[in-house]
Scaffold this motif. Structure first.
Motif, PDB file in Angstrom:
ATOM      1  N   UNK A  97       0.829  -1.200   0.000  1.00 27.01           N
ATOM      2  CA  UNK A  97       0.000   0.000   0.000  1.00 27.01           C
ATOM      3  C   UNK A  97       0.869   1.258   0.000  1.00 27.01           C
ATOM      4  N   UNK A  98       1.930   1.251   0.780  1.00 29.25           N
ATOM      5  CA  UNK A  98       2.841   2.394   0.818  1.00 29.25           C
ATOM      6  C   UNK A  98       3.517   2.620  -0.518  1.00 29.25           C
ATOM      7  N   UNK A  99       3.960   1.548  -1.165  1.00 29.15           N
ATOM      8  CA  UNK A  99       4.625   1.675  -2.465  1.00 29.15           C
ATOM      9  C   UNK A  99       3.663   2.183  -3.537  1.00 29.15           C
ATOM     10  N   UNK A 100       2.440   1.709  -3.501  1.00 29.95           N
ATOM     11  CA  UNK A 100       1.440   2.118  -4.496  1.00 29.95           C
ATOM     12  C   UNK A 100       1.125   3.603  -4.340  1.00 29.95           C
ATOM     13  N   UNK A 101       0.943   4.052  -3.104  1.00 33.08           N
ATOM     14  CA  UNK A 101       0.558   5.449  -2.869  1.00 33.08           C
ATOM     15  C   UNK A 101       1.691   6.429  -3.153  1.00 33.08           C
ATOM     16  N   UNK A 102       2.903   6.103  -2.702  1.00 38.02           N
ATOM     17  CA  UNK A 102       3.994   7.060  -2.803  1.00 38.02           C
ATOM     18  C   UNK A 102       4.645   7.088  -4.178  1.00 38.02           C
ATOM     19  N   UNK A 103       4.875   5.968  -4.772  1.00 40.83           N
ATOM     20  CA  UNK A 103       5.687   5.908  -5.986  1.00 40.83           C
ATOM     21  C   UNK A 103       4.894   5.742  -7.272  1.00 40.83           C
ATOM     22  N   UNK A 104       3.588   5.642  -7.185  1.00 40.52           N
ATOM     23  CA  UNK A 104       2.788   5.553  -8.402  1.00 40.52           C
ATOM     24  C   UNK A 104       2.811   4.194  -9.077  1.00 40.52           C
ATOM     25  N   UNK A 105       3.008   3.129  -8.315  1.00 44.68           N
ATOM     26  CA  UNK A 105       2.973   1.785  -8.869  1.00 44.68           C
ATOM     27  C   UNK A 105       1.546   1.274  -8.910  1.00 44.68           C
ATOM     28  N   UNK A 106       1.351   0.170  -9.632  1.00 45.36           N
ATOM     29  CA  UNK A 106       0.069  -0.528  -9.672  1.00 45.36           C
ATOM     30  C   UNK A 106       0.317  -1.996  -9.370  1.00 45.36           C
ATOM     31  N   UNK A 107      -0.745  -2.718  -9.025  1.00 47.94           N
ATOM     32  CA  UNK A 107      -0.663  -4.159  -8.799  1.00 47.94           C
ATOM     33  C   UNK A 107      -1.444  -4.867  -9.898  1.00 47.94           C
ATOM     34  N   UNK A 108      -0.752  -5.769 -10.613  1.00 52.81           N
ATOM     35  CA  UNK A 108      -1.371  -6.490 -11.725  1.00 52.81           C
ATOM     36  C   UNK A 108      -1.093  -7.984 -11.545  1.00 52.81           C
TER      37      UNK A 108
END
Length: 157
Positions: A97-108
């Motif tokens: 969740x932290x990586x998605x919010x801060x760095x603009x990643x997505x989960x696929x």
């Protein structure tokens, strides 16, 4: 559907994900399925096209995965594209969740497979590719294919 290493059997793959995204990190998660869903998964009736995962209220949820209704299922059959809960440790979910919010990643999801009788999802932390990145990848693939072809031609002679 193919047999992989040590008792895993690949059910479905998201081939387009490797083309459309830069894959940063890969995770394994379990899926909470109903009875008719797991029977459809075992029959390889799964499609990962346009699917993604998201953290919501501290839970990891999988969206847009199409698991076809079980043919022998009766009125207890499942909804084909319902949101499904993914099973991971809480600390891993918070980290994602932290990586998605801060760095603009997505989960696929990259693939769904059976491991020891349990349905698992291979989730990737990804960043979108630009069109020129996709063209570069295709050029590299073509060049590698040409080199292999030339080597095979030399070995024949």
């Amino acid at each position: 559907m193919s047999k992989d290493k040590a008792g895993t059997k690949t059910i479905a793959q998201n081939r387009k994900a490797r083309h459309d995204y830069h894959i940063e990190q890969v995770f394994e998660a379990g899926i909470a399925l109903t009875g008719t869903e797991i029977k459809s998964v075992r029959a390889s009736r799964v499609q990962l096209k346009d699917s993604f995962a998201r953290v919501q209220d501290g839970e990891l949820l999988l969206y847009n995965v199409h698991i076809s209704p079980y043919e022998q299922g009766n009125r207890y059959n499942h909804e084909p594209e319902r949101t499904r809960k993914l099973l991971m440790k809480r600390l891993e979910i918070l980290k994602l969740n932290g990586m998605i919010r801060e760095r603009g990643y997505s989960l696929v999801p990259l693939s769904i497979y059976l491991k020891g009788g349990w349905a698992k999802v291979e989730l990737a932390l990804v960043k979108g590719k630009k069109n020129y990145d996709k063209r570069e990848d295709l050029k590299k693939k073509d060049a590698a294919r040409e080199v292999e072809r030339a080597l095979r031609e030399r070995q024949k002679v």
